[in-house]
Scaffold this motif. Structure first.
Motif, mmCIF file in Angstrom:
data_model
loop_
_atom_site.group_PDB
_atom_site.id
_atom_site.type_symbol
_atom_site.label_atom_id
_atom_site.label_comp_id
_atom_site.label_asym_id
_atom_site.label_seq_id
_atom_site.Cartn_x
_atom_site.Cartn_y
_atom_site.Cartn_z
ATOM 1 N N LEU A 1 5.807 13.220 12.559
ATOM 2 C CA LEU A 1 5.074 12.524 11.899
ATOM 3 C C LEU A 1 4.843 11.063 12.381
ATOM 4 N N SER A 2 3.588 10.299 11.910
ATOM 5 C CA SER A 2 3.532 8.907 12.227
ATOM 6 C C SER A 2 4.383 8.157 11.328
ATOM 7 N N PRO A 3 4.951 6.992 11.796
ATOM 8 C CA PRO A 3 5.961 6.309 11.134
ATOM 9 C C PRO A 3 5.573 6.050 9.615
ATOM 10 N N TYR A 4 4.064 5.768 9.501
ATOM 11 C CA TYR A 4 3.403 5.680 7.925
ATOM 12 C C TYR A 4 3.850 6.819 6.999
ATOM 13 N N MET A 5 3.421 7.988 7.875
ATOM 14 C CA MET A 5 3.702 9.395 6.991
ATOM 15 C C MET A 5 5.378 9.549 6.629
ATOM 16 N N ILE A 6 6.148 9.231 7.565
ATOM 17 C CA ILE A 6 7.569 9.483 7.371
ATOM 18 C C ILE A 6 8.209 8.457 6.220
ATOM 19 N N VAL A 7 7.540 7.251 6.243
ATOM 20 C CA VAL A 7 8.048 6.202 4.897
ATOM 21 C C VAL A 7 7.344 6.680 3.767
ATOM 22 N N LEU A 8 6.170 7.155 3.998
ATOM 23 C CA LEU A 8 5.277 7.500 2.652
ATOM 24 C C LEU A 8 6.078 8.666 1.978
ATOM 25 N N SER B 1 10.886 0.402 0.835
ATOM 26 C CA SER B 1 9.947 0.436 2.001
ATOM 27 C C SER B 1 10.575 -0.244 3.398
ATOM 28 N N SER B 2 11.371 -1.390 3.052
ATOM 29 C CA SER B 2 12.027 -2.138 4.201
ATOM 30 C C SER B 2 12.664 -1.257 5.186
ATOM 31 N N LEU B 3 13.223 -0.130 4.569
ATOM 32 C CA LEU B 3 13.823 0.609 5.445
ATOM 33 C C LEU B 3 13.108 1.434 6.602
ATOM 34 N N GLY B 4 11.640 1.079 6.366
ATOM 35 C CA GLY B 4 10.855 1.642 7.314
ATOM 36 C C GLY B 4 10.944 1.070 8.895
ATOM 37 N N MET B 5 11.316 0.105 8.904
ATOM 38 C CA MET B 5 11.527 -0.460 10.095
ATOM 39 C C MET B 5 12.534 0.276 11.090
ATOM 40 N N LEU B 6 13.264 1.005 10.343
ATOM 41 C CA LEU B 6 14.424 1.724 11.017
ATOM 42 C C LEU B 6 13.644 3.087 11.683
ATOM 43 N N VAL B 7 12.584 3.533 11.214
ATOM 44 C CA VAL B 7 11.784 4.589 11.638
ATOM 45 C C VAL B 7 10.646 3.971 12.646
ATOM 46 N N GLY B 8 10.712 2.742 12.904
ATOM 47 C CA GLY B 8 9.387 2.514 13.668
ATOM 48 C C GLY B 8 8.196 2.067 13.045
ATOM 49 N N PHE B 9 8.283 1.735 11.675
ATOM 50 C CA PHE B 9 7.175 1.589 10.820
ATOM 51 C C PHE B 9 6.941 0.108 10.722
ATOM 52 N N ARG B 10 5.637 -0.477 10.864
ATOM 53 C CA ARG B 10 5.737 -1.980 11.176
ATOM 54 C C ARG B 10 4.860 -2.263 9.907
ATOM 55 N N GLU B 11 5.758 -2.134 8.718
ATOM 56 C CA GLU B 11 5.337 -2.782 7.368
ATOM 57 C C GLU B 11 6.134 -4.240 7.489
ATOM 58 N N LEU B 12 6.306 -4.640 6.361
ATOM 59 C CA LEU B 12 6.549 -6.099 6.324
ATOM 60 C C LEU B 12 8.104 -6.440 7.095
ATOM 61 N N SER B 13 8.920 -5.520 6.831
ATOM 62 C CA SER B 13 10.187 -5.709 7.773
ATOM 63 C C SER B 13 9.989 -5.516 9.080
ATOM 64 N N GLY B 14 9.300 -4.401 9.358
ATOM 65 C CA GLY B 14 9.317 -4.141 10.725
ATOM 66 C C GLY B 14 8.397 -5.017 11.593
ATOM 67 N N GLU B 15 7.423 -5.732 10.930
ATOM 68 C CA GLU B 15 6.735 -6.704 11.654
ATOM 69 C C GLU B 15 7.609 -8.123 11.791
ATOM 70 N N THR B 16 8.301 -8.370 10.897
ATOM 71 C CA THR B 16 9.278 -9.297 10.999
ATOM 72 C C THR B 16 10.378 -9.068 12.232
ATOM 73 N N GLN C 1 0.692 -1.133 -0.075
ATOM 74 C CA GLN C 1 -0.108 -0.021 -0.122
ATOM 75 C C GLN C 1 0.960 1.307 0.021
ATOM 76 N N VAL C 2 1.906 1.151 0.861
ATOM 77 C CA VAL C 2 2.403 2.378 1.089
ATOM 78 C C VAL C 2 3.532 2.708 -0.284
ATOM 79 N N ALA C 3 4.002 1.561 -0.859
ATOM 80 C CA ALA C 3 4.819 1.631 -2.126
ATOM 81 C C ALA C 3 3.915 2.101 -3.291
ATOM 82 N N VAL C 4 2.658 1.772 -3.322
ATOM 83 C CA VAL C 4 1.703 2.034 -4.352
ATOM 84 C C VAL C 4 1.531 3.552 -4.403
ATOM 85 N N LEU C 5 1.153 3.960 -3.254
ATOM 86 C CA LEU C 5 0.932 5.401 -2.870
ATOM 87 C C LEU C 5 1.997 6.322 -3.138
ATOM 88 N N ALA C 6 3.035 5.943 -2.753
ATOM 89 C CA ALA C 6 4.186 6.669 -3.122
ATOM 90 C C ALA C 6 4.692 6.899 -4.477
#
Lengths: 240, 220
Positions: B88-95, B163-178, B27-32
């Protein structure tokens, strides 16, 4: 009628057209000859307003091409143009190439535009290539496609800018044939050309351009048989 | 020497959570990408046709996006803005980070695409009576779209992976969740191995869909 009065054109400091006066009547075929850089092609671009002019004017059927209030897009519908590099639209089929402008410029319905396009393509001998993309056509066929595309707008005048110069020698004939056919049908044409045979056989008048000046204009018999200007004589001696 | 015992059961148990996180990644990748395409197109047109402060802004954007690490760009929208009190929220940071990066790369692709269309195509269109807008939308843009189609696909893949870099700013996408599950169970290898497979499948699906679409779109 196309009336050109004291036309001057500069590219920066380069004086390309130095005061051209010329009238082309309905039904007339005018060939423009001369060396490269003599201003022949620029003249065509000034006639349909693709190039602005610095002095003088071009009047087409009473409308000043370069005046501020002129609806140039409307006027260009009267002035079909065929380019040296045929410029087919590669992402459209032959039929779509021809049908597009009637549809979006003239507001014809889709089926009407396609009908016009099919008819024009048949006219130039491409009736069996309607759904082919330009990449599958030869240079000569693409140039005939370009002619059909211009004709589909039902122009009063056709401007040919060295329409055969970029073609392989064996493909020149088919394009010249098409142009000859148009001339016989009574189309008003201005043909910038290096094809002396065509200029001699098909035109009503031939104009010789030299360094931005129209050196000489007259019937083909005069220009080719008894040229008055020294530059014309030299040029014709070299191309023969 | 090699006495690591694999334990796959915890991974399998959290597989539904991982797949849900994968959807968030997508979702975040498509939006971006959507935002990146729109902004990238604007940046390209500014760089081709304009002067002055807008040109400077667009050029700076492209330079920064392409010539600094993507991770730093994320950090800027996270910790950078955070230190100015803008949290910003982690989601917004990554987006925003992804969009910034993709827009920069896509701008250069678009610029190349526009430059590949000869001016004579516009002249031919105008000679038929089309206005500038018609010439652009009917003749130029469709041809540019084909030129940039495969680069856009590449960028889409890159957006998913980045988007996997998102885990380093606390975003629980696939990598963050893992990372979250891995650190709770200490089955780090197993978790990331499965996640790698999920990424691989996502990318393969994108490439396959893109290829399929291309055969539909481009017949010439």
């Amino acid at each position: 009628m196309i009336e050109i009065h004291d036309l001057h054109k500069y590219f920066g400091s380069l004086h390309v057209l130095k005061g051209i006066d010329l009238n082309v009547k309905k039904g007339e075929v005018l060939s423009v000859i001369g060396a490269s850089g003599s201003g022949k092609s620029t003249l065509l671009y000034c006639i349909n307003g693709l190039e602005p002019v610095q002095q003088g004017k071009v009047v087409v059927d009473g409308t000043d091409v370069h005046a501020k209030g002129t609806d140039i897009n409307k006027l260009r519908q009267q002035l079909g143009m065929v380019f040296q590099q045929w410029n087919s639209f590669p992402h459209l089929t032959a039929l779509e190439n021809v049908a597009l402008a009637p549809k979006i410029v003239k507001g014809k319905s889709k089926s009407e535009a396609r009908e016009i396009a099919a008819q024009q393509l048949k006219h130039v001998g491409l009736g069996d290539k309607l759904d082919v993309y330009p990449s599958a056509l030869s240079g000569g066929q693409q140039q005939r496609l370009a002619i059909a595309r211009a004709l589909a707008m039902e122009p009063e005048y056709m401007l040919f800018d060295e329409a055969t110069s970029a073609l392989d020698p064996e493909l020149v004939g088919e394009v010249l044939e098409t142009m000859r056919m148009l001339a016989e049908e009574g189309m008003t044409m201005i043909c910038v050309t290096h094809e002396m045979g065509f200029a001699r056989d098909v035109s009503d008048r031939v104009a010789f351009f030299h360094q931005g000046v129209m050196e000489e204009i007259g019937p083909p018999e005069q220009i080719f048989g008894n040229p008055q200007s020294e530059h014309t004589q030299k040029f014709l001696a070299n191309v023969r | 020497m090699f006495d690591y015992n694999f334990h796959w059961r915890p991974v399998m148990k959290s597989l539904p959570d991982l797949l849900e996180a994968a959807l968030l990644t997508l979702q975040v990748a498509v939006l971006a990408m959507i935002l990146g395409i729109v902004i990238g197109l604007c940046l390209a047109l500014i760089r081709l046709h304009m002067r002055g402060p807008l040109l400077w802004l667009a050029s700076t954007w492209v330079e920064l996006a392409r010539n600094t690490p993507a991770l730093f760009q994320l950090f800027f929208f996270g910790f950078g803005l955070g230190s100015f009190g803008l949290h910003l929220s982690p989601y917004m940071i990554v987006l925003m980070g992804l969009t910034f990066n993709c827009a920069g790369y896509l701008a250069e692709n678009f610029r190349g695409g526009f430059q590949a269309i000869p001016d004579t195509q516009i002249r031919a269109s105008r000679s038929l009576g089309m206005n500038a807008w018609q010439a652009y939308t009917r003749i130029v843009i469709p041809q540019v779209f084909r030129i940039v189609y495969h680069p856009i696909t590449n960028q889409m893949v890159w957006a998913v992976l980045m988007s996997s870099l998102g885990m380093l700013v606390g975003f629980r996408e696939l990598s963050g969740e893992t990372q979250f599950f891995a650190s709770r169970t200490f089955r780090i290898f197993e978790y990331f191995a499965v996640t790698a497979v999920i990424y691989y499948v996502i990318v393969k699906l994108i490439l396959g869909a893109s290829r399929l679409l291309a055969t539909r779109l481009f017949r010439y």
